[in-house]
Structure formats: structure tokens, C-alpha cells
Design a protein around this motif. Structure first.
Motif, PDB file in Angstrom:
ATOM      1  N   ARG A   1       0.828  -1.219   0.000  1.00 38.53           N
ATOM      2  CA  ARG A   1       0.000   0.000   0.000  1.00 38.53           C
ATOM      3  C   ARG A   1       0.857   1.262   0.000  1.00 38.53           C
ATOM      4  O   ARG A   1       0.441   2.274  -0.538  1.00 38.53           O
ATOM      5  CB  ARG A   1      -0.980  -0.024   1.167  1.00 38.53           C
ATOM      6  N   GLU A   2       2.065   1.210   0.603  1.00 33.35           N
ATOM      7  CA  GLU A   2       2.970   2.361   0.568  1.00 33.35           C
ATOM      8  C   GLU A   2       3.436   2.621  -0.861  1.00 33.35           C
ATOM      9  O   GLU A   2       3.492   3.771  -1.299  1.00 33.35           O
ATOM     10  CB  GLU A   2       4.202   2.110   1.438  1.00 33.35           C
ATOM     11  N   ALA A   3       3.780   1.555  -1.563  1.00 33.38           N
ATOM     12  CA  ALA A   3       4.238   1.698  -2.943  1.00 33.38           C
ATOM     13  C   ALA A   3       3.112   2.204  -3.838  1.00 33.38           C
ATOM     14  O   ALA A   3       3.317   3.098  -4.668  1.00 33.38           O
ATOM     15  CB  ALA A   3       4.779   0.370  -3.461  1.00 33.38           C
ATOM     16  N   VAL A   4       1.918   1.668  -3.647  1.00 32.15           N
ATOM     17  CA  VAL A   4       0.763   2.100  -4.434  1.00 32.15           C
ATOM     18  C   VAL A   4       0.485   3.583  -4.184  1.00 32.15           C
ATOM     19  O   VAL A   4       0.296   4.357  -5.126  1.00 32.15           O
ATOM     20  CB  VAL A   4      -0.487   1.247  -4.102  1.00 32.15           C
ATOM     21  N   ALA A   5       0.465   3.987  -2.926  1.00 27.19           N
ATOM     22  CA  ALA A   5       0.182   5.388  -2.595  1.00 27.19           C
ATOM     23  C   ALA A   5       1.229   6.320  -3.199  1.00 27.19           C
ATOM     24  O   ALA A   5       0.890   7.380  -3.737  1.00 27.19           O
ATOM     25  CB  ALA A   5       0.118   5.569  -1.081  1.00 27.19           C
ATOM     26  N   ALA A   6       2.488   5.942  -3.130  1.00 27.27           N
ATOM     27  CA  ALA A   6       3.556   6.784  -3.682  1.00 27.27           C
ATOM     28  C   ALA A   6       3.450   6.885  -5.196  1.00 27.27           C
ATOM     29  O   ALA A   6       3.591   7.980  -5.764  1.00 27.27           O
ATOM     30  CB  ALA A   6       4.921   6.245  -3.278  1.00 27.27           C
TER      31      ALA A   6
END
Length: 182
Positions: free
Chosen positions: A86-91
Motif C-alpha cells: 500500500r505504501e508503494a501504491v500510494a507513492a
């Protein structure tokens, strides 16, 4: 002129994300990233596969897909950190939103660590005094690379008639830069 698509490929995207949030990993230290939604670093076993590695780790023979145990055998100083999907997706979605400044349609591609931007008809917004379309496209491509760098990421960007062509050119080996294809 027909359709124009910019592919922005982020070769060290996951490494950059982890370095930004892990001040305990010194700049230049060999780093490996495991993408996992549930486990943290303490829960990883030696048999866990690595998803991405820093250039420093790669120079020491550590490659994505290796187990943590085999990677640590090659590089005892290797730091292994977990990145939540989810961190990668958000970034990546945030980067795509930022790139809306260059074209009305963007598509983040998490599986490729890339963003596509449809810039058809937008090059004139970046034209310099020459007024030539090729100069305007080069200026726009440079502005995209500069914006991505301002967000903290190195990238390879390429402009082509379609998304797959632009991605293929941007994913080619070499240092981060901007490329244009007729």
C-alpha cells in the motif's frame, strides 16, 4: 501528429521509498527490499525472497529473487527492509497525480514501477522560442524528469507514439534520462 505517450520508469522506486522512511539505513549502504503486506523485518526468514536491491548491493552480487540467507552470505552488511504494498501504491499514485500537470490522462503501473502520461497535444505548452514541435517535446520531457527528481526519484522517461513503445525505450539500460522516439 498522432498520439504521444510519455513513459516514466522508476528503476530504484522501492529502494528510494525505503531509504526515505528508514533513516537508520545510511546513504550508500547496501539495501534489499522485501514487499510484504503482513510481516515486518523481524518476521522474515532466511528463505524469504528479495524483491529489489540497491545499486550498492547489486555491485556486491546481490540480485532480486535471491533469498535473504544467500544475499547475506555475499554481503554481511546488507540491510533488509520491508515495504508494504500500500505504501508503494500510494507513492506511485501520488506521482501519477503530480504528472497530471503534463497531460490529462495518467496511468500508474505498479507492476512495472512506472507511470504513463498521455501528452497528445500538450507539447506546445512547453515550447521555447523556436516553436518547433520537437523542441517543445524535448522541453516537456525534460520538465517531467525534473518534476520526478523534485519528488525524490530518479527516472528514465521516453516519449513515443504508444505506451508499449515508450515503456520499452524507457526500460532500456542506461543512466536515468529522457529520450524521444518519433
Amino acid at each position: 501528429m498522432g498520439r504521444r505517450v510519455v513513459a516514466v520508469v522508476l528503476p530504484s522506486f522501492r529502494i528510494s521509498l525505503v531509504r526515505a522512511r528508514c533513516p537508520d539505513v545510511a546513504p550508500g549502504a547496501p539495501l534489499a527490499v522485501v514487499v510484504d503486506a503482513e510481516r515486518d523485518e523481524r518476521a522474515l526468514s532466511g528463505g524469504t525472497r528479495i524483491d529489489d536491491v540497491s545499486s550498492e548491493a547489486r555491485e556486491l552480487g546481490v540480485l532480486p529473487g535471491a533469498t535473504i540467507a544467500s544475499a547475506k552470505a555475499k554481503c554481511a552488511d546488507l540491510r533488509v527492509r520491508v515495504l508494504r504494498p500500500r505504501e508503494a501504491v500510494a507513492a506511485l499514485e501520488g506521482l501519477a497525480e503530480m504528472l497530471l500537470a503534463f497531460g490529462p490522462i495518467v496511468a500508474p503501473l505498479l507492476d512495472r514501477d512506472a507511470v504513463l502520461v498521455d501528452v497528445t497535444g500538450c507539447a506546445h505548452l512547453h515550447a521555447r522560442s523556436s516553436g518547433r514541435e520537437s523542441d517543445a517535446e524535448a522541453a516537456m520531457l525534460g520538465a517531467i524528469v525534473e518534476s520526478v527528481a523534485g519528488a525524490g526519484f530518479s527516472c528514465r522517461a521516453s516519449l513515443a507514439a504508444g505506451p508499449e513503445i515508450a515503456l520499452a525505450i524507457a526500460q532500456s539500460t542506461g543512466p536515468p534520462q529522457a529520450r524521444r522516439r518519433e
